[in-house]
Motif scaffolding. Structure first.
Motif, mmCIF file in Angstrom:
data_model
loop_
_atom_site.group_PDB
_atom_site.id
_atom_site.type_symbol
_atom_site.label_atom_id
_atom_site.label_comp_id
_atom_site.label_asym_id
_atom_site.label_seq_id
_atom_site.Cartn_x
_atom_site.Cartn_y
_atom_site.Cartn_z
ATOM 1 N N ALA A 1 -45.029 -40.109 -1.100
ATOM 2 C CA ALA A 1 -43.743 -39.469 -1.363
ATOM 3 C C ALA A 1 -43.309 -38.719 -0.112
ATOM 4 N N PRO A 2 -42.391 -39.279 0.686
ATOM 5 C CA PRO A 2 -42.024 -38.653 1.957
ATOM 6 C C PRO A 2 -41.289 -37.323 1.764
ATOM 7 N N THR A 3 -41.527 -36.398 2.698
ATOM 8 C CA THR A 3 -40.873 -35.090 2.655
ATOM 9 C C THR A 3 -39.994 -34.941 3.899
ATOM 10 N N THR A 4 -39.470 -33.744 4.100
ATOM 11 C CA THR A 4 -38.734 -33.437 5.335
ATOM 12 C C THR A 4 -39.433 -32.302 6.082
ATOM 13 N N VAL A 5 -40.747 -32.217 5.913
ATOM 14 C CA VAL A 5 -41.555 -31.163 6.534
ATOM 15 C C VAL A 5 -42.355 -31.748 7.700
ATOM 16 N N VAL A 6 -42.319 -31.090 8.839
ATOM 17 C CA VAL A 6 -42.992 -31.580 10.046
ATOM 18 C C VAL A 6 -44.513 -31.523 9.877
ATOM 19 N N ARG A 7 -45.158 -32.658 10.105
ATOM 20 C CA ARG A 7 -46.623 -32.734 9.997
ATOM 21 C C ARG A 7 -47.311 -32.673 11.355
ATOM 22 N N ASP A 8 -46.696 -33.297 12.357
ATOM 23 C CA ASP A 8 -47.344 -33.353 13.666
ATOM 24 C C ASP A 8 -46.316 -33.728 14.724
ATOM 25 N N SER B 1 -38.661 -42.203 23.058
ATOM 26 C CA SER B 1 -38.204 -42.277 21.667
ATOM 27 C C SER B 1 -37.630 -40.941 21.187
ATOM 28 N N LYS B 2 -36.613 -41.026 20.319
ATOM 29 C CA LYS B 2 -36.052 -39.808 19.708
ATOM 30 C C LYS B 2 -37.007 -39.236 18.667
ATOM 31 N N TYR B 3 -37.819 -40.096 18.091
ATOM 32 C CA TYR B 3 -38.736 -39.668 17.030
ATOM 33 C C TYR B 3 -40.025 -39.141 17.671
ATOM 34 N N ASP B 4 -40.009 -37.865 17.985
ATOM 35 C CA ASP B 4 -41.171 -37.272 18.655
ATOM 36 C C ASP B 4 -41.977 -36.379 17.703
ATOM 37 N N PHE B 5 -41.792 -36.579 16.410
ATOM 38 C CA PHE B 5 -42.517 -35.810 15.397
ATOM 39 C C PHE B 5 -42.791 -36.718 14.200
ATOM 40 N N ALA B 6 -43.704 -36.283 13.353
ATOM 41 C CA ALA B 6 -44.004 -37.001 12.109
ATOM 42 C C ALA B 6 -43.818 -36.036 10.945
ATOM 43 N N ILE B 7 -43.465 -36.595 9.777
ATOM 44 C CA ILE B 7 -43.280 -35.752 8.590
ATOM 45 C C ILE B 7 -44.387 -36.024 7.580
ATOM 46 N N TYR B 8 -44.608 -35.052 6.705
ATOM 47 C CA TYR B 8 -45.634 -35.182 5.676
ATOM 48 C C TYR B 8 -45.233 -36.233 4.640
ATOM 49 N N GLY B 9 -46.240 -36.861 4.077
ATOM 50 C CA GLY B 9 -46.059 -37.704 2.906
ATOM 51 C C GLY B 9 -47.012 -37.214 1.830
ATOM 52 N N LYS B 10 -46.457 -36.794 0.709
ATOM 53 C CA LYS B 10 -47.307 -36.269 -0.359
ATOM 54 C C LYS B 10 -47.861 -37.402 -1.225
ATOM 55 N N LYS B 11 -48.987 -37.148 -1.852
ATOM 56 C CA LYS B 11 -49.558 -38.122 -2.768
ATOM 57 C C LYS B 11 -48.625 -38.298 -3.945
ATOM 58 N N LYS B 12 -48.410 -39.556 -4.320
ATOM 59 C CA LYS B 12 -47.456 -39.826 -5.396
ATOM 60 C C LYS B 12 -48.015 -39.435 -6.760
ATOM 61 N N GLN C 1 -41.851 -26.325 14.973
ATOM 62 C CA GLN C 1 -43.263 -26.087 14.716
ATOM 63 C C GLN C 1 -43.754 -26.918 13.527
ATOM 64 N N ILE C 2 -45.061 -27.111 13.465
ATOM 65 C CA ILE C 2 -45.669 -27.780 12.318
ATOM 66 C C ILE C 2 -45.395 -26.956 11.060
ATOM 67 N N ASP C 3 -45.111 -27.649 9.975
ATOM 68 C CA ASP C 3 -44.786 -27.076 8.656
ATOM 69 C C ASP C 3 -43.360 -26.552 8.565
ATOM 70 N N ASP C 4 -42.527 -26.779 9.609
ATOM 71 C CA ASP C 4 -41.101 -26.478 9.487
ATOM 72 C C ASP C 4 -40.455 -27.510 8.562
ATOM 73 N N LYS C 5 -39.619 -27.041 7.654
ATOM 74 C CA LYS C 5 -38.876 -27.942 6.779
ATOM 75 C C LYS C 5 -37.433 -28.004 7.243
ATOM 76 N N ARG D 1 -39.081 -21.778 7.554
ATOM 77 C CA ARG D 1 -40.374 -21.486 8.176
ATOM 78 C C ARG D 1 -40.967 -20.234 7.517
ATOM 79 N N ASN D 2 -42.148 -20.405 6.917
ATOM 80 C CA ASN D 2 -42.809 -19.281 6.228
ATOM 81 C C ASN D 2 -41.898 -18.638 5.185
#
Length: 354
Positions: free
Chosen positions: A117-124, A204-215, A147-151, A185-186
């Motif tokens: 389940a994709p989110t809009t929160v930065v993972r890495d 690439s413009k995509y220089d970050f990854a977002i979290y994917g939650k377990k479905k 930053q990591i964990d920014d939504k 953030r926080n």
């Protein structure tokens, strides 16, 4: 085959809309004269009780004809003789069923075709392994404040409801440009100025990854709801462009164009699984569009009729049927003119391959 699938999908969207009117009218005790899928000449018709059920030749619409919609009628079960709140529910029900269909399509798409389940929160962020085996960041967005964990909340004023918003936004961005990004953030909303999205290693413009939650049922519903909001937002912006004159005339499309898009989507998919996923996505977008458009306060549409109900609520008496009828007739003439123009555009695109 693609055209057949497209007609079925478009027919489903129309049928669901009209069924909303139909079932609420029946439950409200309003007399339904005919429930039709399609327009034009009748292909099939069967009468059950007081209602005729029709299948017509042109899959560009449908209708639920009720007793006394546009005129004063002595029948106690006519539409105009029903209580105001019942009439308002009947008018809104078509769009609501479109929204339900769109949401269900999104739920199926996420639950069946998404690995998580994709989110809009930065993972890495993008990293580089140096010669001495140390790790450094090649992500400019990290270097410029993300930053990591920014939504993500918005980028350059465009709201971010789901991962699809990020795809839409990043399709228009250029590497190296500075952007205003609002994140959570926080637990607090933070505005970041001059954020640059670029992987300095590969451009690439995509220089970050977002979290994917377990479905699970909750995350699937959450992601589907977020994507529903994304589509509603995009459709709202498109309608704003249409009515403010900022949309190019060549971008206006009608039923023929809709069928063509669905058909092309089905035929260009690499396999059956991808075709089903893409069709569900297109179907959800179109049915939400139909629902929103029908609620606009335009004469001839459900929203236009709902507006007259609201006027009646304020005035404590209804507008004369003949006066309301003239307004709706003018609206329908304008809408049919727009449909003819859109269909002309569709045919030109098909002939020229544009």
């Amino acid at each position: 085959m693609g055209v057949i699938i497209a007609i079925i999908v478009f027919g489903l969207i129309v049928t669901v809309h009209e069924f909303g009117h139909f079932i609420c009218a029946k439950l409200s005790g309003i007399k339904v004269l005919e429930f039709s899928v399609g327009m034009g000449p009748k292909l099939l018709q069967k009468k059950k009780g007081e209602t005729k059920y029709s299948l017509r030749a042109l899959p560009i619409g449908g209708y639920c004809a009720m007793e006394g919609e546009d005129s004063t009628n002595s029948d106690p079960r006519s539409f105009r003789n029903a209580k105001l709140w019942k009439r308002m529910i009947v008018l809104v029900a078509g769009a609501m069923m479109n929204f339900v269909l769109g949401f269900v399509a999104l739920v199926i798409m996420v639950s069946v075709f998404e690995k998580n389940a994709p989110t809009t929160v930065v993972r890495d962020f993008a990293k580089i392994r140096n010669e001495d085996q140390s790790i450094s960041y090649s992500s400019m967005s990290y270097e410029t404040g993300l930053q990591i964990d920014d939504k993500f909340i918005s980028i350059d004023g465009t709201k971010v409801f789901s991962d699809i918003d990020l795809v839409y936004i990043f399709d228009t961005l250029n590497p190296g440009e500075a952007h205003t990004v609002v994140v959570k953030r926080n637990g607090e909303k933070v505005t970041l100025e001059n954020v640059v999205f670029e992987n300095t290693e590969n451009g690439s413009k995509y220089d970050f990854a977002i979290y994917g939650k377990k479905k699970n049922p909750l995350t699937v519903l959450k992601v589907s709801g977020d994507r529903f909001m994304t589509m509603s937002h995009v459709i709202g912006l498109s309608l704003k462009q249409l009515f403010t004159g900022n949309m190019k005339k060549d971008d206006v499309s009608g039923p023929v164009g809709v069928v063509s898009v669905i058909s092309d989507t089905a035929e260009q998919s690499r396999n059956v699984s991808e075709a089903i996923e893409n069709i569900l996505y297109i179907m959800s977008l179109i049915t939400i569009n139909v629902g929103i458009f029908n609620l606009l306060p335009i004469p001839g549409l459900d929203g236009g009729r709902l507006l007259f109900c609201l006027i009646e609520l304020v005035r404590r008496k209804p507008v004369k049927p003949e006066h309301e009828g003239y307004v709706h007739l003018a609206g329908m003439v304008l809408l049919f003119s727009l449909m003819i123009f859109a269909t002309y555009n569709d045919i030109v695109r098909l002939v020229t391959g544009g």
